[in-house]
Design an enzyme around this catalytic site. Structure first.
Site, short mmCIF file in Angstrom:
data_model
loop_
_atom_site.label_atom_id
_atom_site.label_comp_id
_atom_site.label_asym_id
_atom_site.label_seq_id
_atom_site.Cartn_x
_atom_site.Cartn_y
_atom_site.Cartn_z
N ASP A 81 5.85 4.27 5.04
CA ASP A 81 6.74 3.27 5.63
C ASP A 81 6.78 1.96 4.82
OD1 ASP A 81 4.09 2.99 6.51
OD2 ASP A 81 4.68 1.90 8.31
N HIS A 92 6.11 -5.56 11.90
CA HIS A 92 5.44 -4.26 11.86
C HIS A 92 5.10 -3.78 13.27
CE1 HIS A 92 2.70 -1.00 10.50
NE2 HIS A 92 3.49 -1.02 9.44
N HIS A 110 0.85 -1.19 0.00
CA HIS A 110 0.00 0.00 0.00
C HIS A 110 0.88 1.24 0.00
CE1 HIS A 110 0.91 -0.59 4.24
NE2 HIS A 110 0.33 0.55 4.58
N HIS A 163 1.36 3.87 1.93
CA HIS A 163 1.84 4.61 3.09
C HIS A 163 3.38 4.65 3.04
CE1 HIS A 163 -2.00 4.16 5.74
NE2 HIS A 163 -2.03 5.25 4.99
N HIS A 185 -7.16 -1.82 5.35
CA HIS A 185 -6.37 -0.86 6.11
C HIS A 185 -6.96 0.52 5.81
CE1 HIS A 185 -3.02 0.59 8.34
NE2 HIS A 185 -2.34 1.05 7.32
#
Lengths: 303, 303
Positions: free
Chosen positions: B64, B268, B60, B62, B140
């Site tokens: 990070d 994570h 995805h 994001h 998410h």
């Protein structure tokens, strides 16, 4: 005025060298100059209080000067930043950053302002009571600016014992520091020069990276105290410097000499060279004093 | 099949922890899964021959999981890559990357292909003779996929001494490995099962990050050998997991249990916790065996 070099190597980040980023502190204000990948980790490693950074100046949109910016902006959000952040850089920087934030549905919750640059002439882009910042148009493979930071003169320095001797009341000290004559013994005005002395001379710092050797810079850089000038190559590879629109250490020194700067700081080293001392050797044939930037090195310009 | 964890912490890169990235090696092929900021440095640090990476899977958008991608793509160019590179990830990834390359006038000189994903149902996105890769739709805060890698069965293993005993000529060995009966003594056909044995069982690996606890995953993950499932929080903070659409270690274990996977790998981790052993403790109440991902840790799935 204090400079912390976070990264000073060309091209790609590696295990022990970092791409370009610097923090310049001027009278308590923190300015970030360039932001290669990994800059936020370097800020942590060298314990820079990076929430205090209010303005970020990006020279050009090559990865080794810019790919760490979106991550830093995101991290500011995660850390709960609320003070505003100003980004100065080439046109296009706003869209590059905001698109990535939008894709992650990760808008900042602090005010974020972009100041996009397009001019090819020097311009003042920020000024407050302590400092003025102007662009230094450079020539590289893409639109690029260096940045020139000039401190403004500070207050005059009060000679406390002289002020007391002349019967000046404490309540007039600040006025005296501003250069005014103030009442003393019997309310007679005391000439300012009797109780104050000149402030420390204001410092200036110029950041020039990346650029081909550009003789016209000497005019704008005349008398600058500290000049950081890129030196991607040594003189033996000046053909590569010309081809890739970078400079050699000797060319950086020629600029420093012709502009009569106080000190030259070299950086943006190609990783092809095993020992950066060779850059100092190349430059010192033409100009001295020369210092070598190194990741993590701090230059205190007031000493 | 071998997994190298390059980074396994949530949120921001720090001096000693890295955001998500993993390299999965399957029969000599390297797949990169996610690419947080600093991934290229981690690849160098752990001596991964990263020019061999041909396919990159991004869960995805994001930061990070994604902010290191553009830098890695640029570095491939600087290193003179010529083999093609395939990027799989959410719609929008192509524009985010190409816009940045365009701003730096830094197009790749190797073929770069984007495979943008939009489906919310599992789909096979890559298949060759050795492996098949399918998406695992997750939930998410933004559109997210996990990835399921399944090795294909290899050739049968030749029992050389039996083949020789049956008078099989070497020129038939490959045919025998493919499962055929082959000529032996006096050109009589030799039954394949007499001279070969079953190949090693094909391995499967599922990467699930980031996601809220999603019971429906157990259907797709049934019997997977190795499951990496995000565990951003411990059970004591399950309200935060729900709020931020992440999972707890116990929830990851519940998925592992219900899907009867071979082994659970956690990662994570939120950096709020001082000791990651707490994640294993939280999970092992529900499922075993549990392993903890750590930056630089290698899991050899064939052992």
């Amino acid at each position: 005025m204090k400079l912390t070099v976070l990264g000073c190597y060309a091209a790609t980040p590696r295990a022990f060298t970092n791409p370009t980023s610097q923090v310049l502190e001027i009278k308590g204000q923190l300015f970030l100059i360039d932001c290669g990948e990994g800059t936020q980790v370097q800020l942590r490693r060298f314990k820079v209080k990076f929430s205090r950074i209010e303005r970020i100046f990006i020279s050009h949109l090559h990865g080794d000067h810019f790919y760490g910016l979106v991550g830093l902006i995101s991290t500011f959000r995660l850390l709960g930043r609320d003070r505003e952040l100003h980004i100065y850089g080439p046109k296009g920087i706003k869209e590059a950053i905001t698109m990535q934030l939008k894709l992650g549905d990760s808008w900042t919750n602090y005010p974020l302002y972009f100041h996009e640059l397009e001019s090819k002439k020097p311009q003042v882009i920020f000024e407050n009571s302590k400092v003025v910042v102007e662009t230094i148009p450079l020539e590289h493979r893409v639109y690029t600016n260096g940045y020139l930071f000039r401190e403004k003169p500070g207050d005059r320095k009060l000679i406390v014992e002289e002020a007391v001797k002349h019967g000046v009341d404490k309540s007039y000290f600040n006025k005296a520091k501003k250069g005014f004559d103030v009442p003393g013994e019997g309310d007679e005005l005391v000439a300012n020069h009797l109780i104050t002395e000149d402030p420390d001379p204001p410092r200036s710092y110029a950041f020039c990276s990346d650029t081909i050797y550009l003789p016209r810079l000497t005019e704008q850089l005349k008398g600058v105290d500290f000049l950081y000038h890129e030196s991607t190559f040594l003189s033996e590879h000046d053909h590569l410097a010309t081809k890739t629109k970078h400079s050699t250490a000797a060319q950086a020194a020629q600029i420093a000499k012709d502009a009569s700067v106080g000190k030259l700081i070299l950086g943006h080293y190609s990783t092809r060279y095993p020992d950066i001392q060779a850059f100092a050797d190349d430059a010192e044939r033409i100009f001295q004093p020369v210092e070598l930037a190194e990741d993590g090195k701090v230059f205190d310009f007031d000493k």
